[in-house]
Design a protein around this motif. Sequence first.
Motif, PDB file in Angstrom:
ATOM      1  N   VAL A 176      -0.659 -22.209   2.650  1.00 23.46           N
ATOM      2  CA  VAL A 176      -1.693 -22.333   3.688  1.00 23.46           C
ATOM      3  C   VAL A 176      -1.764 -21.051   4.501  1.00 23.46           C
ATOM      4  CG1 VAL A 176      -2.372 -23.580   5.766  1.00 23.46           C
ATOM      5  CG2 VAL A 176      -1.453 -24.841   3.807  1.00 23.46           C
ATOM      6  N   GLY A 177      -0.594 -20.470   4.810  1.00 20.11           N
ATOM      7  CA  GLY A 177      -0.559 -19.257   5.619  1.00 20.11           C
ATOM      8  C   GLY A 177      -1.289 -18.102   4.977  1.00 20.11           C
ATOM      9  N   TYR A 178      -0.982 -17.810   3.700  1.00 14.38           N
ATOM     10  CA  TYR A 178      -1.656 -16.658   3.082  1.00 14.38           C
ATOM     11  C   TYR A 178      -3.107 -16.973   2.739  1.00 14.38           C
ATOM     12  CZ  TYR A 178      -1.190 -18.184  -1.884  1.00 14.38           C
ATOM     13  OH  TYR A 178      -1.294 -18.828  -3.095  1.00 14.38           O
ATOM     14  N   ALA A 179      -3.415 -18.263   2.431  1.00 15.63           N
ATOM     15  CA  ALA A 179      -4.796 -18.628   2.111  1.00 15.63           C
ATOM     16  C   ALA A 179      -5.724 -18.409   3.302  1.00 15.63           C
ATOM     17  CB  ALA A 179      -4.857 -20.085   1.660  1.00 15.63           C
ATOM     18  N   LYS A 180      -5.200 -18.612   4.512  1.00 15.91           N
ATOM     19  CA  LYS A 180      -6.039 -18.492   5.704  1.00 15.91           C
ATOM     20  C   LYS A 180      -5.992 -17.106   6.349  1.00 15.91           C
ATOM     21  CE  LYS A 180      -6.535 -23.290   7.000  1.00 15.91           C
ATOM     22  NZ  LYS A 180      -6.885 -24.167   8.137  1.00 15.91           N
ATOM     23  N   THR A 181      -5.134 -16.223   5.854  1.00 20.18           N
ATOM     24  CA  THR A 181      -5.004 -14.917   6.519  1.00 20.18           C
ATOM     25  C   THR A 181      -5.261 -13.724   5.608  1.00 20.18           C
ATOM     26  OG1 THR A 181      -2.601 -14.898   6.079  1.00 20.18           O
ATOM     27  CG2 THR A 181      -3.332 -15.802   8.196  1.00 20.18           C
ATOM     28  N   THR A 182      -5.219 -13.909   4.281  1.00 26.61           N
ATOM     29  CA  THR A 182      -5.451 -12.778   3.379  1.00 26.61           C
ATOM     30  C   THR A 182      -6.938 -12.434   3.367  1.00 26.61           C
ATOM     31  OG1 THR A 182      -3.602 -13.532   2.018  1.00 26.61           O
ATOM     32  CG2 THR A 182      -5.066 -11.896   1.053  1.00 26.61           C
TER      33      THR A 182
ATOM     34  N   ALA B  77       3.558  -5.265  -8.048  1.00 27.96           N
ATOM     35  CA  ALA B  77       2.119  -5.062  -8.207  1.00 27.96           C
ATOM     36  C   ALA B  77       1.840  -3.925  -9.180  1.00 27.96           C
ATOM     37  CB  ALA B  77       1.477  -4.779  -6.850  1.00 27.96           C
ATOM     38  N   LYS B  78       2.625  -2.858  -9.102  1.00 28.51           N
ATOM     39  CA  LYS B  78       2.447  -1.740 -10.037  1.00 28.51           C
ATOM     40  C   LYS B  78       2.702  -2.204 -11.468  1.00 28.51           C
ATOM     41  CE  LYS B  78       4.071   2.367  -8.722  1.00 28.51           C
ATOM     42  NZ  LYS B  78       4.987   3.391  -8.152  1.00 28.51           N
ATOM     43  N   ALA B  79       3.753  -2.999 -11.662  1.00 30.21           N
ATOM     44  CA  ALA B  79       4.085  -3.464 -13.013  1.00 30.21           C
ATOM     45  C   ALA B  79       3.039  -4.430 -13.561  1.00 30.21           C
ATOM     46  CB  ALA B  79       5.464  -4.135 -12.999  1.00 30.21           C
ATOM     47  N   LEU B  80       2.375  -5.169 -12.678  1.00 32.30           N
ATOM     48  CA  LEU B  80       1.393  -6.170 -13.102  1.00 32.30           C
ATOM     49  C   LEU B  80      -0.015  -5.600 -13.220  1.00 32.30           C
ATOM     50  CD1 LEU B  80       2.633  -9.134 -10.876  1.00 32.30           C
ATOM     51  CD2 LEU B  80       2.647  -9.103 -13.372  1.00 32.30           C
ATOM     52  N   GLY B  81      -0.200  -4.346 -12.781  1.00 27.54           N
ATOM     53  CA  GLY B  81      -1.537  -3.759 -12.821  1.00 27.54           C
ATOM     54  C   GLY B  81      -2.412  -4.203 -11.667  1.00 27.54           C
ATOM     55  N   MET B  82      -1.805  -4.743 -10.607  1.00 21.33           N
ATOM     56  CA  MET B  82      -2.563  -5.184  -9.435  1.00 21.33           C
ATOM     57  C   MET B  82      -2.750  -3.996  -8.479  1.00 21.33           C
ATOM     58  SD  MET B  82      -0.592  -8.829  -8.909  1.00 21.33           S
ATOM     59  CE  MET B  82      -1.736  -9.585  -7.763  1.00 21.33           C
ATOM     60  N   SER B  83      -3.879  -3.969  -7.782  1.00 19.94           N
ATOM     61  CA  SER B  83      -4.209  -2.797  -6.971  1.00 19.94           C
ATOM     62  C   SER B  83      -4.057  -3.017  -5.478  1.00 19.94           C
ATOM     63  CB  SER B  83      -5.649  -2.347  -7.264  1.00 19.94           C
ATOM     64  OG  SER B  83      -6.564  -3.393  -6.947  1.00 19.94           O
ATOM     65  N   ARG B  84      -3.661  -4.236  -5.070  1.00 18.70           N
ATOM     66  CA  ARG B  84      -3.627  -4.509  -3.638  1.00 18.70           C
ATOM     67  C   ARG B  84      -2.500  -5.466  -3.289  1.00 18.70           C
ATOM     68  NH1 ARG B  84      -8.995  -6.413  -0.204  1.00 18.70           N
ATOM     69  NH2 ARG B  84      -8.244  -5.830   1.870  1.00 18.70           N
ATOM     70  N   VAL B  85      -1.763  -5.131  -2.223  1.00 22.46           N
ATOM     71  CA  VAL B  85      -0.706  -5.989  -1.686  1.00 22.46           C
ATOM     72  C   VAL B  85      -1.017  -6.226  -0.219  1.00 22.46           C
ATOM     73  CG1 VAL B  85       1.740  -6.119  -1.058  1.00 22.46           C
ATOM     74  CG2 VAL B  85       1.084  -5.229  -3.292  1.00 22.46           C
ATOM     75  N   PHE B  86      -0.863  -7.476   0.218  1.00 23.30           N
ATOM     76  CA  PHE B  86      -1.085  -7.815   1.622  1.00 23.30           C
ATOM     77  C   PHE B  86       0.194  -8.398   2.197  1.00 23.30           C
ATOM     78  CE2 PHE B  86      -2.485 -10.631   5.080  1.00 23.30           C
ATOM     79  CZ  PHE B  86      -3.259  -9.760   5.822  1.00 23.30           C
ATOM     80  N   VAL B  87       0.679  -7.800   3.301  1.00 25.37           N
ATOM     81  CA  VAL B  87       1.890  -8.277   3.973  1.00 25.37           C
ATOM     82  C   VAL B  87       1.507  -8.684   5.390  1.00 25.37           C
ATOM     83  CG1 VAL B  87       4.254  -7.762   4.674  1.00 25.37           C
ATOM     84  CG2 VAL B  87       3.292  -6.679   2.628  1.00 25.37           C
ATOM     85  N   HIS B  88       1.590  -9.963   5.671  1.00 22.65           N
ATOM     86  CA  HIS B  88       1.235 -10.468   6.995  1.00 22.65           C
ATOM     87  C   HIS B  88       2.280 -10.042   8.019  1.00 22.65           C
ATOM     88  CE1 HIS B  88       0.249 -13.415  10.179  1.00 22.65           C
ATOM     89  NE2 HIS B  88      -0.959 -13.413   9.623  1.00 22.65           N
ATOM     90  N   ARG B  89       1.837  -9.875   9.241  1.00 27.63           N
ATOM     91  CA  ARG B  89       2.765  -9.445  10.304  1.00 27.63           C
ATOM     92  C   ARG B  89       3.880 -10.456  10.529  1.00 27.63           C
ATOM     93  NH1 ARG B  89      -1.924 -11.251  12.142  1.00 27.63           N
ATOM     94  NH2 ARG B  89      -2.071 -12.740  13.871  1.00 27.63           N
ATOM     95  N   TYR B  90       3.615 -11.741  10.196  1.00 30.85           N
ATOM     96  CA  TYR B  90       4.647 -12.770  10.287  1.00 30.85           C
ATOM     97  C   TYR B  90       5.141 -13.157   8.886  1.00 30.85           C
ATOM     98  CZ  TYR B  90       2.721 -13.313  15.015  1.00 30.85           C
ATOM     99  OH  TYR B  90       2.283 -13.084  16.306  1.00 30.85           O
ATOM    100  N   GLY B  91       5.126 -12.192   7.968  1.00 26.67           N
ATOM    101  CA  GLY B  91       5.465 -12.484   6.580  1.00 26.67           C
ATOM    102  C   GLY B  91       6.826 -13.121   6.401  1.00 26.67           C
ATOM    103  N   GLY B  92       7.791 -12.772   7.239  1.00 27.92           N
ATOM    104  CA  GLY B  92       9.125 -13.336   7.105  1.00 27.92           C
ATOM    105  C   GLY B  92       9.194 -14.813   7.440  1.00 27.92           C
ATOM    106  N   VAL B  93       8.220 -15.300   8.223  1.00 22.86           N
ATOM    107  CA  VAL B  93       8.198 -16.720   8.603  1.00 22.86           C
ATOM    108  C   VAL B  93       6.799 -17.303   8.359  1.00 22.86           C
ATOM    109  CG1 VAL B  93      10.079 -16.622  10.278  1.00 22.86           C
ATOM    110  CG2 VAL B  93       7.753 -16.024  11.003  1.00 22.86           C
ATOM    111  N   LEU B  94       6.137 -16.838   7.285  1.00 24.98           N
ATOM    112  CA  LEU B  94       4.750 -17.249   7.056  1.00 24.98           C
ATOM    113  C   LEU B  94       4.636 -18.743   6.762  1.00 24.98           C
ATOM    114  CD1 LEU B  94       1.896 -16.039   6.988  1.00 24.98           C
ATOM    115  CD2 LEU B  94       2.118 -15.871   4.506  1.00 24.98           C
ATOM    116  N   SER B  95       5.665 -19.343   6.173  1.00 26.75           N
ATOM    117  CA  SER B  95       5.610 -20.779   5.912  1.00 26.75           C
ATOM    118  C   SER B  95       5.495 -21.553   7.220  1.00 26.75           C
ATOM    119  CB  SER B  95       6.848 -21.232   5.131  1.00 26.75           C
ATOM    120  OG  SER B  95       6.825 -20.732   3.821  1.00 26.75           O
TER     121      SER B  95
END
Length: 946
Positions: free
Chosen positions: A36-42, A229-247
């Motif tokens: 829910v956290g990343y779905a609503k903030t990414t 992301a580099k190994a998977l060929g993905m071009s974008r990473v998003f790290v939320h400011r509360y990533g350590g407690v995003l749950s």
Amino acid sequence: RNEIPLTFIKSDGGLAPYDQFGGHEAILSGPAGGVVGYAKTTPSYPVIGFDMGGTSTDVSRYDGENYELVLETTTAGVAIQAPQLDINTVAAGGGSRLFWRTGMLVVGPESAGAHPGPVCYRKNGYLAVTDANLVLGRIIPSEFPSIFGPNEDEPLNVEGSRRAFEELLAESPEAGESVEQLAYGYLKVANEAMCRPIRNLTQMKGFDITTHTLACFGGAGPQHACAMAKALGMSRVFVHRYGGVLSAYGLSMADAAHDTQEPTAEIYSYVDGEINKDTTHREERMRHLTTKATAALVEQGYKAEDIVVEKYLNMRYEGTDNAIMIQEQQDKTYGESFLAQYMREYGFVLQDRKILVDDFRIRAVVPGHTPPPQPQQKSLGAPEPRYQHKVYFENGWQDANIYKMDDLKPGHQITGPAIIVQSISTVVVEIGCVASVTADGDLDISVKSSIVKSSSESEEEQIEEDPVQLSIFSHRFMGIAEQMGRTLARTAISVNMKERLDFSCALFTSDGGLVANAPHIPVHLGAMQSAVQFQVSYWNSEGRGGIKEGEVLVSNHPQLAGGSHLPDITVITPVFHNGEIIFFVASRGHHADIGGIAPGSMPPHSTALEDEGAMIVAFKLVKDGKFQEEGITEILQAPGKLPGNFGTRNLRDNLSDLRAQVAANNSGIRLLHELVGEYGLKTVEAYMKFIQKNAEISVRGMLRDFAEKNGKVVEAIDHMDDGSPIKLTITIDEESGGAHFDFTGTGPQVLANHNAPPAVTYSAVIYSLRSLVAQDIPLNQGCLAPIKFTIPEFTLLNPSSDAAVVGGNVLTSQRVVDVVLRAFKACGASQGCMNNFTFGDDKFGYYETIAGGAGAGPHWVGRSGVHTHCTNTRITDPEILERRYPVLLRQFGLRKGSGGTGKNPGGDGVIREIEPLRPLTMSILSERRCLRPYGMAGGGEGLNGR
């Protein structure tokens, strides 16, 4: 107290009041909060969620519109049927332990835990992923509080972690040239272990992984996200400011939700595609469910005007069992949405089939808080770093700029290599990546892919074995075989393959040697290799035209073509590169009926192979790009030309499942071509051989250790219920680690059907040896390389080409495993058969294997009510069984006390009672009805079956 609302988040991402909340709904509630956290903030979709903690990693997907739900999952071996977000867990986290095993770097699944934890925690812990990050400079001790050691007042112990790696290198110099190289190798292996479920989550469902953003959270995730992301060929990473407690943050934004659902049996559209216009019943039931769901939320204190109603139909094709929950759309009908999703997931739609509705579902939602979109920030360029710190990357030690998140402003851009220290996590910005600070203080990182197409290789170039690459290729090969299996399960039609998962998928070298077999059905292991090698020899012999690109081969003959029994049909596809065969992929699936004298093609009283159904020695299923429906139909109907015999009773399912097997093989070919494009053909071929060699070394080591403790020669014997002996003498060469498995003394072939072709014995032995090696090793041809076999002709385990064998694959195979494990003094006897139950008439045939008890060992009790050893299938769900077939399931439960007595008792068997609702022919193939399953080391016998 009663005025304060108390809600809990469920595994489906919705909130529920405490008095309507059950434990079975909370299994994945923590990870669900993160979704829910990343779905609503990414800020961009679709998104892959990557939640890496201390012991495990959870991956999931959100498309920007709907959460992806599943209705059944298996957690810690327990199947749970409740709506849950589709979250895949892999045992790789910051605390995952690091091992060196027979030439391979191994990460997990064992965890160091919080106590004692990794070595750097100063509690006599275990070498773990966190230690690798620490010695490589990716964790900065000065940025951590001094809370470690016995008194919890010391800093992280870099020197201790480094010493642990040095000790590992001293014991195994071949593991790496330096501590840094070794630690970085472990990180690459850990990253690949976490990439594997991400590939499965996207590629197996038809999604392009490169179009996704990687939303990273969890305490350890930001240290690995850019590299993954580099190994998977993905071009974008998003790290939320509360990533350590995003749950926890996501929980605060979760929707309040209440679901209501009721079953139905309704036709949505007819065979000609015309939609059923009589929707009166559906509309009335949906209104009733809507009223019920909204009333539940109003009762919880929410306002009716805040409630949003989502309407769903659970839809499927007639004759299939996997329904898809379809949400009502404004611009599409339910039928259009169903067809679009079916095409995307399965790669085809079915013609001339009714579309049915199994359930009505209403989800009433009070939306939680959703942060507003972030405005675009003007670039402020690079900020001033706090200091520089040495960090190890793929090209060695680098001076990386270190930033504190508190110092950064929206618009700042940070070019890797760099580390950004947040209050609750550390973000590693890899070389080639650029992190931008958003308006809300999140990190939006652009990534330069590390996937490059391999340049042309020199013919003289020698590929040297590298332990890091060996571990990575082991994951990649197994991942391809697993994805083939998922494709087959999705695209198959029959209960046997789609529901019971009675199939196996594997990769082979150009000469037919097994490289990777996904952990599907153990009895298929060695037999599939024999089938591929036979087809290579057969079609390349004079006058047969060879094997051409685009052709697909099929066979099932047990004695002549490396089959296990006739219902197991093997589909084999060559993989071509520049006009030459470089590999083979194959899938073997159990078809519920292929003709013969009894429905289900598993007659208990067959005495010759022709009684058991259609026989295929060699046939080109696809030729000149065309599926040879007419030719394979003729083969499957051929048994009906014999007196008292019948052709297949399930032709439509046979043809659909064969097409599904072709589709599974094609998915494997595509992934192998991607692998060759990434690494080069010579490298991929070399690591196929290295992985086979690694398995061989592991088995030789196990055999040497056993001979040292128990002697060079061991024997075991067991008897079938008819008195036929299966005798095994194992002679081990302590110097080479090789062994001679001599089945001399086994009884003669019988005028019944529990004769077993040699390929079945090979499969039983390879499974047993793999089980006896006390570590996770690749499952391939190398396991049998140290073994020499003697199986006398015209015996129970090497019968004539016309002998009946349908029971050998399901009865005798289990007994061979028991005999091998008895010789090695490993454990007591299992149920000793697969309890094959079939029923049907001239219109259909159904087949299942019934579970039983597993034998106990010196340190464990036997498992009760499981499919043991050579079978690894599921039982059909009662609802599907009763919906698809004219039967009632009266009883299915454990047979208490049947497993035998002892310090560690054997597992209990089961009782299964089925009532036919019309005249049906019912048959069972089973064993241990006369002779009881034996105990070991003084343990008591189990009860007979009946």
